[in-house]
Design an enzyme around this catalytic site. Structure first.
Site, PDB file in Angstrom:
ATOM      1  N   GLU A 181       5.088  -5.597   8.261  1.00 40.43           N
ATOM      2  CA  GLU A 181       3.685  -5.386   7.855  1.00 40.43           C
ATOM      3  C   GLU A 181       3.081  -6.630   7.206  1.00 40.43           C
ATOM      4  O   GLU A 181       1.858  -6.768   7.151  1.00 40.43           O
ATOM      5  CB  GLU A 181       3.588  -4.242   6.826  1.00 40.43           C
TER       6      GLU A 181
ATOM      7  N   HIS B   8       0.825  -1.222   0.000  1.00 42.43           N
ATOM      8  CA  HIS B   8       0.000   0.000   0.000  1.00 42.43           C
ATOM      9  C   HIS B   8       0.862   1.277   0.000  1.00 42.43           C
ATOM     10  O   HIS B   8       0.531   2.251   0.651  1.00 42.43           O
ATOM     11  CB  HIS B   8      -1.007  -0.027   1.158  1.00 42.43           C
TER      12      HIS B   8
END
Lengths: 151, 271
Positions: B231, B3
């Site tokens: 992440e 992202h």
């Protein structure tokens, strides 16, 4: 004889100097990396909340107009304030600032995240960008402090 | 999928055709065709907030957003020119209760502002619509203040979300998206670290060996995939929501997207 095993377990835990947390800190030997754990969050709480305040345009203006005065409104250490004034991001990481919070300062200064990252590596921006285009910094030689010359 | 904020900026500024961005965006064409044919009603979007809605005054390990509409945050350079995100409060409140009863002590939040962690995946899949064609249940995971939840815990949460969605009264088509990663480090002298071998193993493991991936300890992500590569635990929430056997529909991997290796994988249930 009371069973003292539970105390032995507790005393076997490693308490680093000045730390409130028992932790093995197995991640402390990753070169060029400061893990934003509880100790760092404790140390950097106000430094990070200062960065957070820069999300508001009126605060950015006030900070840029008189940085020292604005920094004095936050209960930070002198070392933290000085590092902010010097934009010494690596020093700030060591003083408990987290890079996502620091990015609010990059943007306040009109810099991109890529420019901020490049600054922390000590590389000129173009060299950093070229390294990324060539596939990024390799893992070899960068896994442990001892293999990266002290990290 | 990753992202990376610069991917959102490239889309917003119309730079997707330039030499730097073209190879990355080319890999989204298959994804956009795929989702046009099977656009879900709701996406449970697993993401992390980047000191936007949550600062050090409030750091939920897992938070489900049950609001009706999510504003696009100003992350310090003005808000992204993309539509606000519509929530799915009926489903979100149901999932909240079911998942807590199932052993996950989720934090509930309402109408939180959302940052690039949530909006860039929507851009990847839907390009630049006037309104997003799906409603979204944001599921925020703390991956900034160490430690994030373990891979095992993320994987098990995905399974609990699957059960919760299946027990919802309304007949909805729901997808679960996991975002973040892949290998990258944004901080300090080691910034710019990329490990394509790690990423390739991770993508393979998402298809064939999610339980093996769920056992990867945090130290291994941080050492081998960069401090922000951790992440990737968020992908395991998505994988946990799928069947044990999945079909790989699409894989796309590109270096660099700004400071990061961009990975993108579409999986469907079934052999």
């Amino acid at each position: 004889m009371p069973d003292s095993r539970i105390f032995r377990v507790a005393s076997d835990m490693h308490y680093s100097a000045g730390s409130l947390m028992p932790s093995d800190k197995s991640y402390s030997d990753i070169p060029g990396t400061i893990v934003f754990d509880s100790d760092m969050a404790r140390r950097g709480f106000h430094a990070n909340q200062f960065c957070m305040s820069l999300m508001r345009p009126e605060n950015r203006e006030r900070f840029l107009a008189d940085e020292s005065t604005y920094l004095d409104e936050w209960p930070m250490s002198a070392a933290q304030k000085d590092a902010f004034l010097r934009r010494d991001y690596n020093a700030l990481l060591g003083l408990g600032a987290n890079v996502y919070y620091l990015s609010k300062l990059f943007f306040t200064d009109g810099q991109s995240f890529e420019q901020g990252a490049a600054a922390m590596t000590g590389m000129p921006r173009e060299a950093y960008r070229a390294m990324m285009l060539a596939g990024g910094r390799p893992l070899a030689g960068n896994r442990y402090r001892e293999e990266s010359g002290g990290g | 999928m990753s992202h990376v904020p610069a991917v959102g900026a490239a889309s917003d500024l119309g730079n997707t055709g330039d030499d730097y961005w073209k190879p990355l965006f080319a890999g989204f064409e298959v994804s956009r065709k795929w989702i046009a044919e099977r656009c879900p009603d709701v996406v449970v979007l697993v993401y992390n907030d980047h000191a936007t809605a949550f600062d050090l005054n409030l750091v939920p390990t897992f938070a489900i957003a049950c609001g009706e509409e999510f504003e696009i945050a100003d992350e310090g350079w003005g808000r992204r020119p993309v539509p606000n995100v519509r929530g799915a409060p009926d489903l979100a409140w149901h999932v909240r209760q079911a998942v807590i009863e199932d052993g996950f002590d989720l934090t509930s939040v309402g109408n939180v502002p959302v940052d690039h962690g949530l909006t860039v995946p929507l851009t990847v899949m839907f390009d630049r619509p006037d309104a997003w064609p799906v409603r979204v249940v944001p599921l925020a995971v703390n991956v900034i203040v160490y430690p994030p939840p373990s891979g095992q815990r993320c994987y098990a949460l995905g399974k609990a979300i699957r059960r919760a969605v299946e027990s919802f009264d309304e007949d909805l088509d729901v997808q679960v998206w996991g975002t973040g990663g892949m290998s990258h480090q944004l901080q300090g002298p080691r910034a710019g670290l990329i490990n394509s071998e790690f990423d390739a193993r991770f993508l393979d493991g998402m298809v064939h060996d999610p339980e093996g991936l769920a056992r990867i300890p945090h130290i291994e992500y941080m050492r081998d995939a960069g401090s922000e590569g951790i992440e990737l635990v968020m992908w395991l929430v998505m994988r946990g929501a799928l069947d044990a056997r999945v079909r790989e529909v699409h894989r796309h991997y590109h270096v660099p997207a700004s400071n990061t290796a961009f990975g993108h994988l579409i999986l469907e249930n079934g052999p």
